[in-house]
Design an enzyme around this catalytic site. Structure first.
Site, PDB file in Angstrom:
ATOM      1  N   GLY A 112      88.355  41.464  -7.872  1.00  0.00           N
ATOM      2  CA  GLY A 112      87.022  41.617  -8.442  1.00  0.00           C
ATOM      3  C   GLY A 112      86.711  40.509  -9.430  1.00  0.00           C
ATOM      4  O   GLY A 112      87.210  39.383  -9.295  1.00  0.00           O
ATOM      5  N   ASN A 113      85.945  40.890 -10.466  1.00  0.00           N
ATOM      6  CA  ASN A 113      85.435  39.882 -11.394  1.00  0.00           C
ATOM      7  C   ASN A 113      86.459  39.042 -12.136  1.00  0.00           C
ATOM      8  O   ASN A 113      86.472  37.818 -12.014  1.00  0.00           O
ATOM      9  CB  ASN A 113      84.560  40.587 -12.426  1.00  0.00           C
ATOM     10  N   ASP A 137      83.038  48.873  -7.835  1.00  0.00           N
ATOM     11  CA  ASP A 137      81.897  48.733  -8.752  1.00  0.00           C
ATOM     12  C   ASP A 137      80.719  47.970  -8.133  1.00  0.00           C
ATOM     13  O   ASP A 137      79.608  48.032  -8.646  1.00  0.00           O
ATOM     14  CB  ASP A 137      82.329  47.994 -10.033  1.00  0.00           C
ATOM     15  N   GLY A 180      82.260  52.611 -12.410  1.00  0.00           N
ATOM     16  CA  GLY A 180      81.354  51.481 -12.187  1.00  0.00           C
ATOM     17  C   GLY A 180      81.477  50.438 -13.273  1.00  0.00           C
ATOM     18  O   GLY A 180      80.758  49.442 -13.269  1.00  0.00           O
ATOM     19  N   HIS A 181      82.363  50.712 -14.237  1.00  0.00           N
ATOM     20  CA  HIS A 181      82.605  49.795 -15.349  1.00  0.00           C
ATOM     21  C   HIS A 181      81.293  49.535 -16.087  1.00  0.00           C
ATOM     22  O   HIS A 181      80.676  50.484 -16.527  1.00  0.00           O
ATOM     23  CB  HIS A 181      83.266  48.507 -14.816  1.00  0.00           C
ATOM     24  N   GLN A 284      87.865  58.286  -7.064  1.00  0.00           N
ATOM     25  CA  GLN A 284      86.825  57.441  -6.439  1.00  0.00           C
ATOM     26  C   GLN A 284      87.399  56.167  -5.820  1.00  0.00           C
ATOM     27  O   GLN A 284      86.755  55.515  -5.011  1.00  0.00           O
ATOM     28  CB  GLN A 284      85.753  57.083  -7.480  1.00  0.00           C
TER      29      GLN A 284
END
Ligand code: F6P
Length: 358
Positions: A112-113, A137, A180-181, A284
């Site tokens: 991810g990011n 997310d 979802g941060h 999730q």
């Protein structure tokens, strides 16, 4: 000989195995030379400390439908990447050393990011890097969709569905806190799919009085219950107006386990209604990928495989306007894809009668 290193980094999600299987199949089925795949254990840690294993065909058999990651994963925060480890090891130099020692032609990173920032750094340091957009997310810049997201939407939606029946029986207000941060894609989509009455996301700071008004209005209309989908990163208008420092101070002395409990407390005190909080949490991210993610991750894996065969490096495989695209890593790194509060989906949700507590 084509030597490919692969790692999964950051929080796991569904379809990581499906994506890796896609890369492996496309490269081994189509390469004009012998291929070796090396899997690094527990994300960048495996690259830093030289923990890897040669991956064979049997490693990729029967994993399409299996959640988690066969390689293991961990978080190595980008902000600490230039700090030496406890033993004084230079992490960036160590990663480069492992790469060159194994004589890799490229590194495939599924992340991810934060993980993409490290991938971009390695690319700038001269390594050949290809990345795949992984996260529940859906907050990666440069792609309309990340894999894992649709599976997480399914799980969060099922949670709201199940809460609906018990909320209705007891006539309660229910809050479902959704991951979802710092962004609201997951709560927004699961909230709409699960028929939530109120959705609170970080991109639209809420006014608790407006949230209470919606619940009381529903009471007046004879609805026995209300469902609120709250993003784990939801923030009130008052808190959003605070300076970073003042907000951090508030969180340091925070008396609630999370924002949902604060909202529940305020609603209970203002309305006298019974309020319950449900947090599906890491469920999730767990379990089997949904069919959409199996297809999507396989396609992304196939595109990454093609890029390796063509020697195109320095890109994330993305999906924009229904097309697979190559997005330069420097364009993706450090940028978050948030929801525009004026987006059509928000407008449509409002037309459907969903409140965002504004
Ligand atoms: O980035 C995926 C995610 O599940 C976020 O939604 C959540 O905020 C975070 O990871 C939880 O992280 P951890 O697994 O480290 O508790």
């Amino acid at each position: 000989m084509l030597r490919i290193g692969m790692l999964t980094s950051g929080g796991d999600c569904q379809a990581l195995n499906a994506a890796m299987r896609g890369v492996f199949k496309v490269v081994t089925n189509n390469a004009k030379e012998p291929v070796e795949f090396y899997g690094f254990e527990d994300g960048y840690k495996g690259l830093i400390y030289g923990k890897f294993r040669l991956l064979r065909e049997e490693d990729f058999t029967n994993i399409l439908t299996i959640g988690g990651t066969i390689l293991g994963t961990s978080r190595v925060p980008f902000k600490t990447i230039h700090e030496p480890d406890e033993k004084g090891l230079d992490k960036v130099a160590a990663m480069k050393q492992t790469y060159y020692k194994l004589q890799l032609n490229c590194l495939v990173m599924l992340g991810g990011n934060g993980s993409t920032k490290t991938a971009n750094l390695l690319n700038q340091e001269g390594l050949n890097v290809v990345t795949l957009p992984k996260t529940i997310d859906n907050d990666l810049w440069g792609t309309d969709m990340t894999f894992g997201f649709q599976s997480a939407v399914d799980i969060a939606t099922r949670c709201i569905d199940e809460i609906h029946t018990t909320a209705s029986s007891h006539g309660r207000v229910f809050i479902i806190e959704i991951m979802g941060h710092k962004v609201g894609w997951l709560p927004l989509n699961a909230g709409i799919a699960g028929g939530a009455d109120i959705i609170l996301i970080p991109e639209i700071p809420y006014d608790i009085k407006k949230v209470i008004d919606v619940i009381e209005e529903r009471d007046r209309k004879g609805h026995r219950f209300s469902i609120i989908a709250v993003a784990e990163g939801a923030i009130s208008k008052e808190d959003a107006a605070l300076s970073k420092k003042a907000y951090k101070k508030k969180l340091a002395n925070y008396e609630y386990p999370s924002v949902s409990y604060e909202i529940a407390d305020l609603i209970q005190k203002a309305t006298g209604r019974e309020v319950r909080v449900t947090v599906p949490g890491h469920t999730q991210r767990g379990g089997a990928p949904c069919p959409y993610d199996r297809v999507f991750a396989s396609r992304l894996g196939a595109e990454a495989g093609k890029m390796i065969l063509d020697g195109h490096y320095g890109f994330m495989v993305g999906y924009r306007n229904r097309e697979m695209v190559k997005v330069p890593l420097e364009e993706v790194a450090g940028r978050l894809k948030t929801i525009d509060p004026t987006a059509r989906i928000i407008e449509e949700a409002k037309l459907l009668g969903i409140s965002f507590g504004e």
